[in-house]
Design an enzyme around this catalytic site. Structure first.
Site, mmCIF file in Angstrom:
data_model
loop_
_atom_site.group_PDB
_atom_site.id
_atom_site.type_symbol
_atom_site.label_atom_id
_atom_site.label_comp_id
_atom_site.label_asym_id
_atom_site.label_seq_id
_atom_site.Cartn_x
_atom_site.Cartn_y
_atom_site.Cartn_z
ATOM 1 N N GLU A 169 -6.779 -25.678 -92.786
ATOM 2 C CA GLU A 169 -5.572 -26.085 -93.537
ATOM 3 C C GLU A 169 -4.793 -24.880 -94.064
ATOM 4 O O GLU A 169 -4.217 -24.939 -95.151
ATOM 5 C CB GLU A 169 -5.950 -27.001 -94.720
ATOM 6 N N GLY A 170 -4.767 -23.819 -93.290
ATOM 7 C CA GLY A 170 -4.051 -22.606 -93.732
ATOM 8 C C GLY A 170 -5.026 -21.655 -94.390
ATOM 9 O O GLY A 170 -5.547 -21.939 -95.469
#
Lengths: 613, 613
Positions: A464-465
């Site tokens: 997620e980043g």
């Protein structure tokens, strides 16, 4: 190591302390601090009261403890296997997911009209924390399904909601998010998967997606993939990416499963942790199946073309706060396991004790063990406060009476999201590391739980980043957008808390003063960094900036908790005061050198040449 | 992931850069900085010259690369298994150990008279670093064997040396160290294993030992256990512990293997990493075998009774520096793997780049990736300098011409040992963590190498005395013994380096000034802490003290490297200067808040009550 801690009185009776999360702490944060029962005065939550909130938390703890935790180790040891035909997972995973689906909790925060419970996000988040703390490998399936369903609820057509979302909430279908490709991990602008339009308004998808959790299994009747792809002729980069539903099996108008779509498992990734979650490389349209007699996997456009990334970002705050929540839960479970071990394991004698024939004392009697436990407590309880605060902002953003309040909540959440994603991923992982250390050699063995909790949690700083992506999001976007309104709001909000500490006792007053000074420095440093004029230089130490802001934000969460505890007597409140003191003295001062470095607009990394390594 | 990097020209021809260690860095440290060739003027090393040092390093790299590294993953995936009869290990482990034994390197630093190579410790240490970097699971067997042999060489009788040490150097026997027991890990004063004297001057040993690496296998003809046990009537605590040789098989006067001794495998530990090393629970004298028709495992006293702990401590500096070396090697390998990946993996575009159709740049072009690589470089090269410096002190302690020099080296090594053990275990592990992060999702998979390197390295902060134990050793013993002479010597030695930087350029002068200030603070803080008068309070934040001293000591190592590099042109020297700058700006400032905390004689942990957690 038993995690079954039912005290015999049932879940509503007298409970022993769980080794997963502290319900006492959750109740303090949700009720004493965030006052979630006040949300029931809003129309969306009018059918609820504090009893229903409490009951669903009881239920989440019960499902987590009785159905998720018992197979945590099994799932770790029995990784998903692909025999060329099907993916094999322990039966316990499917059993747990069926129990969960039966509770309706997959739709905890969703509208009643689509089958959801319509609970506040903050309560739903707390429920999912229990599942993550118990078994993140199994919890990932509903976690991704919820993210998928939320995206379709926000951007899909009513037919798409009926066809895909309702069965997901019932537990019949599961969902995935297909963003990354082998050559494009953090860099989504390099996505190359193609979506060719067909005359019937469907698309044919061709390409390869990497790191797809839950991408292939038989836990559900169908898997609903949400896929980022390019329609030919779209602009290059992130502006030319569209979002598609690509199911494993096509579904007829009556909802019955139809033909197999051309989504094919190309390989499994074997991970350090999170092993219970099957993680896949998927080929779309490789030609194994030809649904409708044609090449390519059938896909259905969600919303308008070329809006894929914007649609994803719309849900990003929630997903990233959710990752921070997962990291918090794993760190919290590690802390409670370490505390339990430290209380029961005799080892050595306190510093200064001279009599070697005196009985050994428990580990918790040693100052250095208390230091590690206090550090862990300050990390996991600070992170828990932060993720619940952010979830509460999600509710505020969506249901506050006043439009200005909703806008303010949205803006504050924008700024806090990279912190809520990254800080727990870093510092609750540190708690998992300390949990191993407190266990000594035993903690390094798989006979105990803490090394798995560490391995599981190590993913959260990546997916997620990554940390670096969150840092650029914070310094490169969130604190500069709208003329810096986000940072101004964050500073104001923190100062509103510190202002309430004026008449407080020692720790609160000291913490408030330290936070005031730190906030002033952050605002100044932000201006200095951007005055440099070169984005590469401004962003070179973005990760240090993220860590400094994060440590200050969690310091603020500790002041909030201190003020909520007030001077009430009792172990819970004494513990909050001690952890806040620890954070003030041991943790917040770390930010000094970080802010000094940032203020110097350090070029060491920018000036480094590849050939010098 | 290939670690075979033979450039085709053979080990003495043109080599490609290894992914294990940097020979270029080793040569810089050993030759340019530590000037090891000067040791050849001493009688002990008179048979060597710089060519033999170079040749043995070549050989170590070759053995590591061709025989140790190739089965690193296999050993991780194929953990030792016990079928009730024997322990199974991959055949490659035994093959590698036979190759190693053939080189004579097990006795690299030992006397020629017992079959050793009589190399300086600093060269021997460098050789073992290659083995650790390549495969720590396999390297542990000779590492423990060397520790065992050193103990017997120092304290055993000539007969014990002939019977046990010579076959160990030949690779026919392997050795273990049996200290811990299930109820006594860090607390050796609670050892309960008994040693009953027999009329023939042997002993019968009864008890259970935990965490015994290499405790049961068929890699060697015999296993020589060195066991701490109590002779009945001995004083309680550490003053009543004696050291015994307890072999797996008895050995006749002719050296031939005899009866099976009563040392029985009671269980295997399944670890997070270091999986190639069989780690055992051993029962001594449980009654499975009755050598000579009697109960109890046959043991032979080493040296005098009740000297066990003192004998162990005599070898402790060397063993602990060795652990720091292992941690360094694992961190170094992780750094080189990450660097290689960052140079070859395209991903995204630099901050500020606007054209999404421009080709992707390699990871190493991103400032945040350079930050992670620079941090790693500053950790692993700083740690390498420290462990080689300490190994050089071992040589100085043993072979300096002047008795005063020998005493000074001994004292300095006493102070530095807890740092040399702990700092690499903490910060080279951090390099392993960054190596995962630089790889992104790939780094979290077992298809790549870096997650295993992390798991392997996580043990080093636990075994041979945990972090907390090292901290108490430093603050509670090393800096206060002899009226604080050790700390005074450390301060003087660091200041001798900073004095040489008077006329230096920017970084060296800044670093020297920062180190001078930090040393003054450490001396002051040490006095303040002990002025408190209560050992529990003085030692409450011993771990913070250890970390502060560690970060200053490694800053000193960076100044030493800077001065050794001088203003010479070239990538190697530019890299040293850049890493020193990074350490000065990003790392050394961390010590400020730590020293502030210590100076405040913080009581947060001491005042914490168990029930508040």
């Amino acid at each position: 190591m038993s995690v079954l801690v039912d005290g015999g009185g049932g879940w509503h009776g007298v409970r022993m302390r769980s080794l997963l999360l502290s319900r006492r702490d959750l109740d303090f944060l949700l009720n004493d601090w965030l006052q979630v029962e006040k949300l029931t005065s809003r129309p969306r939550f009018a059918d609820h009261d504090s009893d229903t909130f409490s009951a669903v938390l009881d239920l989440a703890e019960e499902v987590a403890t009785e159905h998720f935790a018992p197979h945590r180790k099994l799932s770790d040891a029995s990784e998903p296997e692909f025999d060329g035909e099907r993916v094999h997972l322990p039966a316990e995973v499917g059993d747990a997911l069926r129990v969960l689906a039966g509770t309706g909790m997959i739709g905890a925060a969703m509208d009643g009209s689509v089958g959801g419970m319509q609970l506040p996000q903050v309560v739903a988040q707390a429920c999912f924390l229990w599942l993550h703390a118990a078994n993140v490998g199994t919890a990932a399936y509903p976690f991704l399904t919820v993210a998928n369903a939320n995206l379709l609820l926000a951007h899909g057509s009513p037919e798409q909601v009926d066809t895909w979302v309702r069965p997901m909430l019932e537990g019949r279908f599961t969902g995935t998010m297909c963003l990354s490709e082998p050559q494009a991990g953090s860099s989504l602008s390099d996505v190359t998967t193609r979506a060719e339009p067909r005359p019937d308004n469907t698309y044919r998808i061709t390409g390869t997606k990497m790191w797809i959790s839950g991408g292939d299994h038989e836990l559900s009747e169908n898997i609903v993939h949400l896929v980022l792809a390019r329609i030919p002729g779209s602009p290059p980069g992130v502006k030319g990416i569209s979002l598609f539903v690509v199911p494993r099996f096509l579904v007829g108008p009556d909802g019955a499963l139809g033909e197999r779509n051309d989504v094919v498992l190309a390989g499994l990734n074997h991970k350090m942790g999170y092993r219970g979650t099957v993680n896949t490389l998927l080929n779309f349209g490789e030609g194994r199946y030809t649904p409708g007699g044609e090449a390519g996997a059938v896909g259905y456009l969600v919303g308008e073309p070329n809006q894929g990334l914007a649609q994803m970002f719309h849900m990003m705050n929630e997903a990233r706060v959710g990752v921070g929540g997962g990291a918090t839960a794993l760190g919290y479970a590690g802390y409670l396991h370490a505390l339990d071990y430290a209380r029961t394991r005799p080892q050595g004698r306190p510093a200064g004790a001279k009599d070697p024939s005196a009985p050994q004392v428990p580990l918790v009697a040693h100052a250095d063990v208390k230091r590690m436990l206090l550090a862990s407590k300050s990390y996991v309880e600070g992170a828990l406060a932060l993720v619940l605060y952010c979830a509460r902002l999600l509710d505020e953003e969506r249901t506050a009476d006043d439009a200005a309040d909703r806008a303010r909540a949205h803006l504050l959440l924008e700024v806090l999201t990279p912190v809520a994603k990254s800080w727990p991923s870093q510092w609750c992982l540190a708690a998992n590391d300390l949990a191993i250390q407190i266990h000594g050699g035993y903690g390094y063995t798989r006979e105990y739980d803490v090394e798995q909790l560490y391995r599981d949690n190590r993913l959260n700083a990546i997916h997620e980043g990554t940390h670096g992506i969150q840092a650029i999001d914070l310094l490169g976007r969130k604190v500069v957008m709208q003329g810096g309104a986000g940072l101004t709001l964050l500073a104001e909000t923190i100062r509103a808390t510190t202002a309430r500490a004026v008449d407080a006792d020692g720790t609160a007053a000291e913490l408030a003063a330290a936070l005031d000074a730190a906030v002033t420095r952050i605002v100044g440093v932000t201006a200095t960094l951007w005055a440099a004029g070169d984005p590469e230089v401004s962003l070179a130490n973005a990760s240090v900036y993220l860590e400094a802001v994060g440590h200050v934000v969690v310091g603020w969460m500790w002041l909030e908790q201190l003020l909520a505890a007030g001077d009430r007597p009792g172990d819970l409140y004494d513990g909050k005061r001690a952890a806040a003191r620890f954070y003030l003295r041991h943790e917040l001062p770390r930010t000094g050198p970080w802010l000094d470095l940032l203020a110097s607009v350090d070029r060491t990394t920018v000036d480094m040449k590849d050939e010098w390594f």
